[in-house]
Design a protein around this motif. Structure first.
Motif, mmCIF file in Angstrom:
data_model
loop_
_atom_site.group_PDB
_atom_site.id
_atom_site.type_symbol
_atom_site.label_atom_id
_atom_site.label_comp_id
_atom_site.label_asym_id
_atom_site.label_seq_id
_atom_site.Cartn_x
_atom_site.Cartn_y
_atom_site.Cartn_z
ATOM 1 N N THR A 101 0.815 -1.204 0.000
ATOM 2 C CA THR A 101 0.000 0.000 0.000
ATOM 3 C C THR A 101 0.854 1.262 0.000
ATOM 4 O O THR A 101 0.376 2.331 -0.354
ATOM 5 C CB THR A 101 -0.926 0.027 1.223
ATOM 6 N N SER A 102 2.135 1.154 0.396
ATOM 7 C CA SER A 102 3.028 2.305 0.313
ATOM 8 C C SER A 102 3.480 2.479 -1.136
ATOM 9 O O SER A 102 3.438 1.535 -1.934
ATOM 10 C CB SER A 102 4.254 2.107 1.206
ATOM 11 N N ASP B 150 -12.840 -8.963 -5.755
ATOM 12 C CA ASP B 150 -13.072 -7.762 -4.964
ATOM 13 C C ASP B 150 -14.303 -6.978 -5.389
ATOM 14 O O ASP B 150 -14.612 -6.868 -6.574
ATOM 15 C CB ASP B 150 -11.860 -6.821 -5.071
ATOM 16 N N THR C 51 -13.973 -0.652 -3.362
ATOM 17 C CA THR C 51 -14.141 0.178 -2.173
ATOM 18 C C THR C 51 -13.034 1.220 -2.157
ATOM 19 O O THR C 51 -12.028 1.089 -2.868
ATOM 20 C CB THR C 51 -14.034 -0.672 -0.898
ATOM 21 N N PRO C 52 -13.163 2.270 -1.339
ATOM 22 C CA PRO C 52 -12.069 3.251 -1.219
ATOM 23 C C PRO C 52 -10.758 2.602 -0.806
ATOM 24 O O PRO C 52 -9.682 3.004 -1.260
ATOM 25 C CB PRO C 52 -12.588 4.221 -0.153
ATOM 26 N N GLU C 53 -10.822 1.571 0.047
ATOM 27 C CA GLU C 53 -9.598 0.889 0.461
ATOM 28 C C GLU C 53 -8.972 0.121 -0.691
ATOM 29 O O GLU C 53 -7.750 0.041 -0.823
ATOM 30 C CB GLU C 53 -9.891 -0.054 1.634
ATOM 31 N N LEU C 54 -9.816 -0.472 -1.516
ATOM 32 C CA LEU C 54 -9.305 -1.242 -2.641
ATOM 33 C C LEU C 54 -8.538 -0.350 -3.609
ATOM 34 O O LEU C 54 -7.553 -0.771 -4.214
ATOM 35 C CB LEU C 54 -10.446 -1.945 -3.370
ATOM 36 N N GLU C 55 -8.970 0.894 -3.759
ATOM 37 C CA GLU C 55 -8.284 1.811 -4.663
ATOM 38 C C GLU C 55 -6.814 1.960 -4.298
ATOM 39 O O GLU C 55 -5.964 2.159 -5.161
ATOM 40 C CB GLU C 55 -8.953 3.181 -4.632
ATOM 41 N N LYS C 56 -6.509 1.860 -3.004
ATOM 42 C CA LYS C 56 -5.142 2.070 -2.533
ATOM 43 C C LYS C 56 -4.243 0.869 -2.815
ATOM 44 O O LYS C 56 -3.023 0.966 -2.683
ATOM 45 C CB LYS C 56 -5.148 2.358 -1.036
ATOM 46 N N SER C 57 -4.829 -0.261 -3.169
ATOM 47 C CA SER C 57 -4.027 -1.476 -3.331
ATOM 48 C C SER C 57 -3.434 -1.621 -4.722
ATOM 49 O O SER C 57 -2.555 -2.437 -4.940
ATOM 50 C CB SER C 57 -4.878 -2.710 -3.017
ATOM 51 N N ARG D 103 -8.757 11.921 -9.676
ATOM 52 C CA ARG D 103 -8.328 10.616 -9.180
ATOM 53 C C ARG D 103 -7.670 9.834 -10.318
ATOM 54 O O ARG D 103 -8.246 8.911 -10.872
ATOM 55 C CB ARG D 103 -9.524 9.841 -8.629
ATOM 56 N N THR E 242 -6.085 7.242 -11.122
ATOM 57 C CA THR E 242 -5.663 5.964 -10.568
ATOM 58 C C THR E 242 -5.067 5.046 -11.636
ATOM 59 O O THR E 242 -5.727 4.724 -12.614
ATOM 60 C CB THR E 242 -6.869 5.244 -9.930
#
Length: 482
Positions: free
Chosen positions: A263-264, A381, A384-390, A426, A428
């Motif tokens: 995630t970093s 999956d 979700t907002p969390e998934l975007e970070k992965s 965004r 992404t």
């Protein structure tokens, strides 16, 4: 590649001429040059030696020596003798002694040569107590280097895993590596290439495992590239990091990746791995930034620790052959309309295949999966907002699952890294492309997926097996050979 080799040697001699040769007040020329820049011993107290050349140099002395090491010089034999410490802090801590042991396992010796006129010139010699891992009985196009401060040895008379396709190289060199000095001191002895995987150190001299990739080349006496090998520096054991997926045993990480996922920004970038044109065994470096800003390539270096750059050239009658690609491992061959956007002028759908061959880029015991493997997968999956970070998706075959980073691809038209969508708010980078081993006509099958920025799983796309242009650069996920 011949031109690249010439540049490497020309650069070396130019540096040597500037740094190592000069004139004293009597206009007497002098020079001092080490034959090798690294000296390695395998056991505490072990000894080795390095030769040197000297012109009008009357003495050579060590002026800086790492703690515990011994260095002596024989001017008649033109050799420097190096002896490693017999004990180190972890061993001496067990002994009943008040004296603190500060001996080090590796470091740099500064050797100073002095001319009769009083002038001096210095050279650095890296010394290390390093285990030797001999992989000469495991020929492959790709080697996993999972230990640091280790000297490795591979057979460079063999092409891939073939027992009959042999070559007779005159020299070896690092074509490219990233990061800086991840692999050092390549040396050819009797058809074997020796090289050193260094320990990484940060600004505070804290040690860490040095993740990265390198491409080692073997050359003939004229400087032509004969073959090349991918050196994958990653702290993992492929046999201990695998999963059954799509009917095969698959690695959990991409070929060339330093981590499985993250995630970093650093870990996301490290999860991408390297990129391949379909049917070629040699990797191309990934992006410099995790979000592929400016489509910039990662910085790469050669055996002299000088910056080098990949080449990009359109396929034509001269370049569009397997032989040309093998002799120009740093040239990304872009497709044309006439070639069907294949890097070959005459397509060959058997370059990779159901049975591993000499063009397969995976380590020994592994291969590129067939299209049937990816065709059995789907996205697990929900967005979700969390998934975007992965920066990727977890894919499943209904029973097991694994994460696949969305590392984009290299354009079949230009070779440029592409992944960013056009959304200014965004942007992404969420597209993933993975080659299969299955070719068809001028194209080949790949798995691809993309993230829908509107935030709906239904809007995201997934194709388990779709035909793609073979000149495109994509990632690879290896499966175990049964």
């Amino acid at each position: 590649m011949k031109n690249l080799t010439v540049k490497i040697f020309a650069g070396l001699f130019a540096v040597a001429a500037v740094l190592l040769a000069s004139c004293n007040k009597d206009d007497e020329s002098y020079s001092f040059l080490l034959n090798e820049r690294g000296a390695f011993v395998e056991e505490p107290g072990g000894k080795t030696s390095v030769g040197f050349t000297a012109v009008n140099i009357v003495s050579v002395t060590p002026t800086t020596v790492p703690q515990g090491w011994s260095v002596t010089v024989d001017m008649n034999e033109r050799r420097i003798f190096v002896t490693a410490p017999t004990t180190f802090p972890e061993e001496s801590a067990k002994a009943d002694t008040e004296e603190k042991n500060e001996n080090v396992r590796f470091g740099t010796v500064i050797m100073t040569g002095r001319s009769g006129g009083g002038a001096s010139v210095s050279m650095s010699l890296y010394v290390s107590l390093a285990e030797l891992i001999d992989l000469t009985d495991q020929p492959s196009n790709c080697y996993v280097l999972n230990k640091s401060n280790v000297r490795y040895c591979i057979d460079v008379t063999r092409k891939g895993e073939d027992t009959e396709a042999t070559i007779a190289p005159a020299s070896v060199a690092i074509l490219w590596e990233t990061p800086y000095k991840v692999v050092e001191y390549p040396k050819l002895i009797d058809g074997k290439a020796y090289f050193y995987h260094a320990v990484g150190t940060d600004d505070k001299k804290k040690e860490f495992f040095n993740h990265g990739n390198a491409l080692l080349g073997a050359f003939d006496a004229a400087g032509n590239l004969l073959w090349s090998w991918h050196l994958w520096c990653a702290e993992f054991d492929p046999a201990g990091e695998q999963i059954e997926l799509g009917g095969e045993v698959m690695m959990k990480r991409n070929l060339g990746a330093g981590v499985v996922s993250g995630t970093s920004e650093a870990d996301i970038l490290a999860s991408y791995g390297v990129y391949y044109q379909w049917g070629r065994k040699d990797p191309f470096v990934g992006p410099r930034y995790y979000n592929m800003a400016d489509a910039a390539d990662a910085q790469i270096y050669d055996s002299q620790n000088l910056r080098v750059y990949p080449d990009y050239a359109a396929t034509d009658a001269e370049r569009g052959t397997l032989a040309y690609a093998g002799a120009h491992a740093m040239t990304f061959l872009t497709g044309t309309k006439e070639s069907g956007y294949n890097w070959l002028q005459k397509a060959d759908a058997s370059l990779w295949g159901a049975v591993k061959n000499n063009n397969d880029p995976c380590p020994r015991g592994w291969k590129v999966p067939s299209r049937e493997v990816f065709a059995k997968l789907s996205i697990k999956d929900a967005v979700t907002p969390e998934l975007e970070k992965s920066y990727g998706f977890t894919l499943t075959d209904g029973t097991n699952e694994a994460f696949f980073p969305a590392g984009g691809r290299r354009s079949f038209l230009t070779g440029a890294l592409t992944n960013m969508n056009d959304n200014e708010v965004r942007p992404t980078p969420w597209t993933g492309y993975y080659w299969s081993s299955t070719g068809e006509g001028k194209e080949a099958y790949a798995m691809d997926f993309s993230f829908d920025i509107n935030g709906t799983r239904a809007g995201s796309s997934f194709q388990g097996a779709a035909l793609q242009y073979a000149a495109g650069g994509m990632q690879v996920r290896c499966v175990k050979i049964r």
